[in-house]
Motif scaffolding. Structure first.
Motif, PDB file in Angstrom:
ATOM      1  N   TRP A 167      -1.101  -5.615   3.368  1.00 44.53           N
ATOM      2  CA  TRP A 167      -0.370  -4.889   2.197  1.00 44.53           C
ATOM      3  C   TRP A 167       0.554  -5.984   1.253  1.00 44.53           C
ATOM      4  O   TRP A 167       0.216  -5.771   0.176  1.00 44.53           O
ATOM      5  N   THR A 168       1.383  -6.415   2.245  1.00 44.53           N
ATOM      6  CA  THR A 168       2.512  -7.259   1.314  1.00 44.53           C
ATOM      7  C   THR A 168       2.109  -8.452   0.755  1.00 44.53           C
ATOM      8  O   THR A 168       2.659  -9.156  -0.255  1.00 44.53           O
ATOM      9  N   SER A 169       0.945  -9.007   1.214  1.00 45.67           N
ATOM     10  CA  SER A 169       0.718 -10.330   0.969  1.00 45.67           C
ATOM     11  C   SER A 169      -0.813 -10.726   0.565  1.00 45.67           C
ATOM     12  O   SER A 169      -0.987 -11.887  -0.178  1.00 45.67           O
ATOM     13  N   GLU A 220      -1.099  -7.880  -6.641  1.00 47.44           N
ATOM     14  CA  GLU A 220       0.554  -7.989  -6.815  1.00 47.44           C
ATOM     15  C   GLU A 220       0.874  -6.814  -7.505  1.00 47.44           C
ATOM     16  O   GLU A 220       2.016  -6.388  -7.660  1.00 47.44           O
ATOM     17  N   VAL A 227       2.175  -3.127  -2.349  1.00 46.52           N
ATOM     18  CA  VAL A 227       3.069  -4.262  -1.718  1.00 46.52           C
ATOM     19  C   VAL A 227       4.689  -3.823  -1.815  1.00 46.52           C
ATOM     20  O   VAL A 227       5.234  -4.032  -0.552  1.00 46.52           O
ATOM     21  N   LYS A 228       5.162  -2.906  -2.742  1.00 49.48           N
ATOM     22  CA  LYS A 228       6.500  -2.742  -2.676  1.00 49.48           C
ATOM     23  C   LYS A 228       6.697  -1.635  -1.279  1.00 49.48           C
ATOM     24  O   LYS A 228       7.608  -1.540  -0.525  1.00 49.48           O
ATOM     25  N   GLY A 286       4.740  -1.209   1.348  1.00 50.72           N
ATOM     26  CA  GLY A 286       4.590  -2.106   2.531  1.00 50.72           C
ATOM     27  C   GLY A 286       5.631  -2.752   2.856  1.00 50.72           C
ATOM     28  O   GLY A 286       6.217  -3.007   4.109  1.00 50.72           O
ATOM     29  N   ASP A 287       6.526  -3.483   1.962  1.00 47.73           N
ATOM     30  CA  ASP A 287       7.877  -4.301   2.306  1.00 47.73           C
ATOM     31  C   ASP A 287       8.894  -3.475   2.962  1.00 47.73           C
ATOM     32  O   ASP A 287       9.431  -3.506   3.852  1.00 47.73           O
TER      33      ASP A 287
END
Length: 554
Positions: free
Chosen positions: A249-251, A255, A260-261, A263-264
């Motif tokens: 998700w994050t990588s 973007e 991304v957010k 998942g972080d």
């Protein structure tokens, strides 16, 4: 002609060098990948072109070879890229793709045969998880996406076309799937990524929108209580795929994607929780476990242990002795995937010391999520942990003993993967002894706390179902040298159980049903070990709730 050939060779070498290689990884990741790839080298069937399964139950019920694990092996071969590795990987991927179901309007469309020995299509009437596994869409789909993201430049063009088509089929199947709700954590996480990746790559807005919707639902389920917990809670196996999917998700998503957010945030919270529940001295997570295939991580392969290896190295990792047989050994094939993601894996700095050194006695309490059931029964001695609405986890960790428990009120009796109460301790031989409750009813109130006490009660469910057996307590214990027959008998008679390394008293309004049963014995490097079963049952008395207290005396 020579100049053209030299140019082609140099170009081919340069492209291969640009792909992620073993030497690009951290030392911990290199060690992890090398041992995993070497293990799969040993299981490789050159004639058939698949990895052999070492899991007896799988061989008996499904087949001798593994499609999913063969894809993981192909990633490892491309990562190592030595000698014939590249050619073997290409051939292996082709063979796995030959085993995908392309059957629109069926429940198995886009998933893969678990073994090449399975029929061309599942026999009618098709039974999910018995005749096919829908989760192979997500496991194989995420791996195929990784193959493209890391190695597309070194794969033959015809294979790239086949991988993209396979991903389309997997996305079509998982998009229509009705058995992967947000609370099915590991699959929901991987499903969101597959849909997001394929939708972005192929320009299918519906896939992208559904991925974002699924991710948001999963996040809301995780964030609905202050404790922020995944539904499949405290799972030594499935925390592994959870972290894997969250790193994707994050990588590896666009973007601009919401994954991304979200998942972080989830990933940071998950690692923080791991730091709370993991005991580096005993090399195990304190219970309870929503889903687990064992009780002692030093005797079976639990995938989260591979991520701990990545963080702190083999010396501190909760991994079985790889030179000896261990349970769920096929899951060791996943270790190379964990290693490959190491350059993109971020583990909070505050968690790292908690994976190597026990930081002191502590009590932990978590509210997991709201339950679907309601009841009018309350127990006066556990007012804070009666699961009227919530599943509540309590745990106590000491230097050499830890106790975990869960209060839950489910819509059915959960399977053997659920460990509602556990005790772990250090044995005289340096190993880990364990004690676990086996679910016999859907309404369980179990509570652990300081003072080395474990309380378990079975309020009578309303309404009662046929699978409920609330008047029975069932336990398993093991990890220590076999007791002599006199000790086995006297433990029950006295109510004080003296086990190697641990003594505890048992007080209950139920009575022993039968006797301690020695279920199995085996010989390993720690000497003689045994696993025991013991049940308590209570006669049916109107309005009387079965209860049991365990007091650890050390």
């Amino acid at each position: 002609m020579f100049i053209v050939a030299l140019f082609i060779l140099c170009f081919y070498t340069a492209v291969h060098a640009a792909a992620l290689q073993l030497r690009d990884l951290s030392q911990h990741a290199q060690d992890l990948a090398t041992l995993s790839i070497t293990y799969m080298d040993q299981q490789w069937d050159e004639d058939l072109g698949f990895i052999n399964s070492q899991y007896l139950e799988f061989r008996l019920n499904v087949g001798d070879h593994l499609t999913r694990e063969t894809l993981w092996y192909s990633l490892g071969l491309l990562l190592r890229n030595n000698g014939t590795d590249h050619d073997r990987a290409v051939a292996a991927i082709h063979r796995v793709l030959d085993n995908q179901y392309d059957s629109p309007n069926t429940s198995f469309h886009g998933t893969f045969r678990r073994a090449p020995e399975e029929p061309t299509e599942p026999p009618a009437p098709v039974r999910e998880y018995l005749d096919f596994d829908p989760n192979w869409r997500e496991f194989c789909g995420t791996t195929l996406a990784l193959l493209l993201m890391e190695y597309e430049a070194v794969l033959p063009a015809d294979l790239v076309v086949r991988i993209i088509q396979a991903l389309r089929l997997a996305a079509e199947g998982t998009r229509k799937r009705k058995t992967a709700p947000p609370r099915y954590t590991n699959i929901a996480l991987m499903r969101s990524f597959v849909l997001s990746f394929v939708g972005d790559r192929l320009g299918v807005p519906d896939f992208v929108e559904h991925a974002e919707e699924c991710a948001q639902q999963l996040y809301e389920l995780w964030a609905r209580d202050d404790d922020k917990t995944l539904w499949e809670y405290n799972s030594p196996t499935y925390y592994g795929p959870d972290i894997f999917a969250l790193v994707l998700w994050t990588s590896y998503t666009n973007e601009k994607s919401g994954l991304v957010k979200l998942g972080d945030e989830i990933l940071d919270g998950l690692w923080s929780d791991i730091g709370e529940f993991y005991h580096p001295g005993l090399r195990n997570f304190v219970g309870p476990y929503d889903r687990s295939y064992g009780v002692d991580m030093l005797t079976y392969q639990a995938i989260v242990g591979q991520w701990i290896w990545l963080a702190v190295g083999r010396e501190f990792a909760p991994i079985p002795d790889l030179s000896k047989p261990f349970d769920h050994s096929d899951d060791w094939c996943f270790a190379v995937v964990v290693a490959l993601l190491s350059p993109r894996t971020r583990i909070p700095a505050a968690v790292i010391p908690r994976l190597t050194n026990f930081t002191g006695d502590r009590t932990v309490r978590r509210v997991i999520a709201h339950t679907s059931q309601k009841t009018t029964t309350r127990l006066p001695y556990t007012p804070d942990d009666d699961p009227q609405r919530d599943r509540v986890v309590t745990a106590w960790l000491g230097s050499n003993v830890m106790i975990g428990a869960q209060a839950s009120n489910d819509d059915k009796v959960r399977n053997q993967q659920f460990h509602p109460a556990t005790i772990h301790w250090r044995t005289p031989t340096g190993g880990v002894g364990w004690f676990r409750a086996v679910p016999t009813t859907r309404y369980i109130i179990a509570k652990a706390g300081p003072g080395l006490r474990l309380e378990i009660a079975h309020p009578l469910p309303l309404p009662k179902r046929n699978d409920d057996n609330p008047r029975t307590f069932a336990f398993r214990m093991g990890g220590f040298s076999a007791l002599d027959r006199q000790a086995e008998a006297s433990a029950l008679e006295s109510g004080t159980w003296v086990l190697p390394g641990l003594t505890f008293s048992v007080v209950t309004n139920a009575v022993v049903q039968g006797s301690i049963v020695r279920m199995q014995e085996d010989i390993d490097g720690l000497g003689r070990r045994a696993m025991y079963a013991v049940n308590f049952t209570m006669e049916e008395l109107e309005g009387v709730i079965p209860w049991l207290y365990i007091q650890v005396l050390l």
